[in-house]
Design a protein around this motif. Structure first.
Motif, PDB file in Angstrom:
ATOM      1  N   THR A   5      25.008 -23.006 -52.945  1.00 61.10           N
ATOM      2  CA  THR A   5      26.453 -22.857 -53.136  1.00 61.10           C
ATOM      3  C   THR A   5      27.140 -22.674 -51.787  1.00 61.10           C
ATOM      4  O   THR A   5      28.185 -23.273 -51.520  1.00 61.10           O
ATOM      5  CB  THR A   5      26.769 -21.670 -54.062  1.00 61.10           C
ATOM      6  N   ILE A   6      26.550 -21.869 -50.935  1.00 56.93           N
ATOM      7  CA  ILE A   6      27.115 -21.656 -49.600  1.00 56.93           C
ATOM      8  C   ILE A   6      27.162 -22.975 -48.832  1.00 56.93           C
ATOM      9  O   ILE A   6      28.167 -23.294 -48.181  1.00 56.93           O
ATOM     10  CB  ILE A   6      26.326 -20.585 -48.832  1.00 56.93           C
ATOM     11  N   GLU A   7      26.107 -23.765 -48.917  1.00 50.56           N
ATOM     12  CA  GLU A   7      26.073 -25.049 -48.227  1.00 50.56           C
ATOM     13  C   GLU A   7      27.125 -26.005 -48.781  1.00 50.56           C
ATOM     14  O   GLU A   7      27.788 -26.719 -48.025  1.00 50.56           O
ATOM     15  CB  GLU A   7      24.679 -25.676 -48.320  1.00 50.56           C
ATOM     16  N   LEU A   8      27.308 -26.024 -50.103  1.00 49.45           N
ATOM     17  CA  LEU A   8      28.332 -26.886 -50.700  1.00 49.45           C
ATOM     18  C   LEU A   8      29.733 -26.464 -50.267  1.00 49.45           C
ATOM     19  O   LEU A   8      30.584 -27.301 -49.947  1.00 49.45           O
ATOM     20  CB  LEU A   8      28.219 -26.874 -52.219  1.00 49.45           C
ATOM     21  N   LEU A   9      29.980 -25.160 -50.242  1.00 53.99           N
ATOM     22  CA  LEU A   9      31.281 -24.665 -49.792  1.00 53.99           C
ATOM     23  C   LEU A   9      31.495 -24.937 -48.310  1.00 53.99           C
ATOM     24  O   LEU A   9      32.599 -25.295 -47.886  1.00 53.99           O
ATOM     25  CB  LEU A   9      31.422 -23.177 -50.099  1.00 53.99           C
ATOM     26  N   ALA A  10      30.446 -24.782 -47.520  1.00 54.98           N
ATOM     27  CA  ALA A  10      30.548 -25.067 -46.089  1.00 54.98           C
ATOM     28  C   ALA A  10      30.819 -26.552 -45.856  1.00 54.98           C
ATOM     29  O   ALA A  10      31.634 -26.918 -44.999  1.00 54.98           O
ATOM     30  CB  ALA A  10      29.272 -24.637 -45.372  1.00 54.98           C
ATOM     31  N   ALA A  11      30.167 -27.414 -46.625  1.00 51.93           N
ATOM     32  CA  ALA A  11      30.408 -28.856 -46.507  1.00 51.93           C
ATOM     33  C   ALA A  11      31.852 -29.174 -46.883  1.00 51.93           C
ATOM     34  O   ALA A  11      32.514 -29.980 -46.221  1.00 51.93           O
ATOM     35  CB  ALA A  11      29.440 -29.633 -47.389  1.00 51.93           C
ATOM     36  N   TYR A  12      32.346 -28.537 -47.935  1.00 50.60           N
ATOM     37  CA  TYR A  12      33.738 -28.738 -48.321  1.00 50.60           C
ATOM     38  C   TYR A  12      34.679 -28.249 -47.213  1.00 50.60           C
ATOM     39  O   TYR A  12      35.630 -28.937 -46.853  1.00 50.60           O
ATOM     40  CB  TYR A  12      34.079 -28.034 -49.636  1.00 50.60           C
ATOM     41  N   ALA A  13      34.420 -27.068 -46.675  1.00 48.72           N
ATOM     42  CA  ALA A  13      35.271 -26.516 -45.617  1.00 48.72           C
ATOM     43  C   ALA A  13      35.295 -27.464 -44.417  1.00 48.72           C
ATOM     44  O   ALA A  13      36.359 -27.700 -43.824  1.00 48.72           O
ATOM     45  CB  ALA A  13      34.776 -25.133 -45.202  1.00 48.72           C
ATOM     46  N   HIS A  14      34.142 -28.026 -44.076  1.00 50.59           N
ATOM     47  CA  HIS A  14      34.091 -28.960 -42.955  1.00 50.59           C
ATOM     48  C   HIS A  14      34.897 -30.216 -43.256  1.00 50.59           C
ATOM     49  O   HIS A  14      35.656 -30.705 -42.405  1.00 50.59           O
ATOM     50  CB  HIS A  14      32.651 -29.329 -42.619  1.00 50.59           C
ATOM     51  N   ARG A  15      34.756 -30.752 -44.459  1.00 41.55           N
ATOM     52  CA  ARG A  15      35.496 -31.957 -44.839  1.00 41.55           C
ATOM     53  C   ARG A  15      37.006 -31.700 -44.806  1.00 41.55           C
ATOM     54  O   ARG A  15      37.780 -32.519 -44.315  1.00 41.55           O
ATOM     55  CB  ARG A  15      35.062 -32.415 -46.230  1.00 41.55           C
ATOM     56  N   ALA A  16      37.419 -30.544 -45.331  1.00 39.95           N
ATOM     57  CA  ALA A  16      38.847 -30.200 -45.324  1.00 39.95           C
ATOM     58  C   ALA A  16      39.353 -30.079 -43.883  1.00 39.95           C
ATOM     59  O   ALA A  16      40.432 -30.579 -43.548  1.00 39.95           O
ATOM     60  CB  ALA A  16      39.093 -28.907 -46.095  1.00 39.95           C
ATOM     61  N   TRP A  17      38.561 -29.435 -43.032  1.00 41.96           N
ATOM     62  CA  TRP A  17      38.936 -29.299 -41.619  1.00 41.96           C
ATOM     63  C   TRP A  17      39.001 -30.675 -40.961  1.00 41.96           C
ATOM     64  O   TRP A  17      39.959 -30.985 -40.247  1.00 41.96           O
ATOM     65  CB  TRP A  17      37.926 -28.405 -40.900  1.00 41.96           C
ATOM     66  N   ALA A  18      37.991 -31.509 -41.189  1.00 36.33           N
ATOM     67  CA  ALA A  18      37.941 -32.835 -40.570  1.00 36.33           C
ATOM     68  C   ALA A  18      39.122 -33.692 -41.020  1.00 36.33           C
ATOM     69  O   ALA A  18      39.732 -34.395 -40.204  1.00 36.33           O
ATOM     70  CB  ALA A  18      36.621 -33.526 -40.895  1.00 36.33           C
TER      71      ALA A  18
END
Length: 84
Positions: A5-18
Motif C-alpha cells: 500500500t505504501i508503494e502504491l501511494l508513493a507511486a501515485y504521489a510521484h505521478r502526481a508530482w511529475a
C-alpha cells in the motif's frame, strides 16, 4: 498499512508530482527554448503555497479533494484485497 500500500501511494504521489512539474515547466518555457517563470505565475504559486487549506477557493479545494479521492481509492483497494 502494509508495504504494498505504501508503494502504491508513493507511486501515485510521484505521478502526481511529475504531472504537476510537467505542467509547471511548460508554463515557464518560451518558444525560443529559453526558460523563465512568469512573474504573475510566481506570485500566484506563492499565494497558493501560503494559503491554508480551509482558506482555499472552492476550485483549489476540489482539486485537492480529487487527489484525496485517488489516494483513498488506492487504500480502499488494498484493504479490500487484504480482507479477501
Amino acid at each position: 498499512m502494509n508495504d504494498e500500500t505504501i508503494e502504491l501511494l508513493a507511486a501515485y504521489a510521484h505521478r502526481a508530482w511529475a504531472d504537476y512539474m510537467d505542467y509547471f515547466l511548460r508554463q515557464c518555457e518560451h518558444e525560443d527554448g529559453s526558460f523563465a517563470l512568469p512573474h504573475a505565475y510566481h506570485i500566484a504559486l506563492r499565494k497558493l503555497i501560503a494559503t491554508p487549506y480551509d482558506e482555499l477557493t472552492d476550485i483549489a479545494k476540489n482539486s485537492d479533494r480529487d487527489e484525496a479521492r485517488k489516494m483513498l481509492a488506492i487504500v480502499e483497494a488494498q484493504f479490500s484485497r487484504s480482507a479477501t
